[in-house]
Write an enzyme that holds these catalytic residues in place. Structure first.
Site, PDB file in Angstrom:
ATOM      1  CG  ASP A  11      42.142  43.613  33.778  1.00  0.00           C
ATOM      2  OD1 ASP A  11      42.572  42.856  32.890  1.00  0.00           O
ATOM      3  OD2 ASP A  11      41.520  43.204  34.776  1.00  0.00           O
ATOM      4  CG  ASP A  13      37.956  38.535  32.471  1.00  0.00           C
ATOM      5  OD1 ASP A  13      36.742  38.573  32.201  1.00  0.00           O
ATOM      6  OD2 ASP A  13      38.784  37.902  31.809  1.00  0.00           O
TER       7      ASP A  13
END
Length: 257
Positions: A11, A13
């Site tokens: 991922d 953020d």
């Protein structure tokens, strides 16, 4: 080393870097100021808005909750798109100064050396991802695919971004591990049948991570090991390829049983 692991999905953020509070939130506020909107997202409000993945979706959620009178405006969608474009530009300016989270660069280098494909699967926009990666001269070349906001319509917690990335790389979920930082991301990865590690971030430490193989403070460095919060524990607090292999092997044994 010879490695059965074929793919590592990251991922963006909160996972690659703590971008939400000091990056994305600031970029939204700069966009609001640029467009002369009297909006301001403080840290607490932004934490609430993170329940919704995707920038445009988050803006619409904000309007529904805090500015419902603007939803009747025929130009709402155009305004959201304009804010989002400005936010992407501002974030790209901020991102190169946001430090990578502990262990991230070490693990990507190890995966790259072992021939393991590394992909970023995110609801963030690709220009911002590329801007942050640019802080290290060699990091962009070690990422095989950036699967970003623009790739799919349905955002996390739907599994679409992972399904799209797996197909693009020609990988099977059973041969890969995902690393997320939020409940929304975890649900997306699990729905795509990926074994998933969570490294909690500023905004997500209190979320529900049921189903994660391991929940850790970060990926760990030799002089600063990660704290194990739940599930599988990496040796010496270091998430490395050997630990990811152990996770896949354990999942394989459970599948046989």
């Amino acid at each position: 080393m010879k490695c059965g692991l074929r793919g590592l999905f990251l991922d963006f953020d909160g996972t690659i870097a703590e971008t939400e509070r000091i990056g994305q939130r600031v970029a939204y506020n700069r966009a609001f100021a640029e467009l002369r909107l009297d909006w301001f997202w403080d840290e607490a409000l932004y934490g609430e808005l993170l329940a919704v993945a995707g920038g445009k979706e988050r803006l619409r959620f904000y309007l529904e909750r805090h500015r419902p009178e603007l939803l009747d405006d025929a130009d709402t969608s155009a305004l959201i798109a304009e804010i989002h474009r400005a936010k992407i530009r501002h974030f790209a300016e901020i991102a190169p100064a946001i430090p990578l989270r502990p262990g991230l660069l070490r693990l990507v280098r190890e995966a790259n050396a072992a021939g393991v494909m590394v992909a970023i699967a995110t609801t963030a926009s690709k220009p911002g991802v590329e801007a942050l990666l640019s802080q290290d001269l060699h990091l962009p070349a070690m990422i095989n695919l950036i699967a970003a906001n623009e790739a799919v319509e349905r955002k996390k917690p739907e599994p679409d971004i992972y399904v799209w990335a797996l197909a693009r790389l020609g990988l099977e979920a059973a041969d890969c591990v995902a690393i997320e930082d939020s409940n929304v991301g975890l649900r997306a990865a699990l729905a795509a049948q990926l074994q998933t590690i969570v490294t909690v971030s500023d905004y997500t430490a209190r979320e529900d991570f049921a189903g994660a193989t391991a929940v850790l403070s970060n990926l760990g460095e030799p002089n600063a090991p990660a704290l194990s919060l739940h599930g599988a524990r990496p040796e010496a607090g270091i998430v490395d390829l050997a630990f990811l292999e152990e996770i896949l092997n354990a999942a394989g044994r459970q599948a046989v049983v």
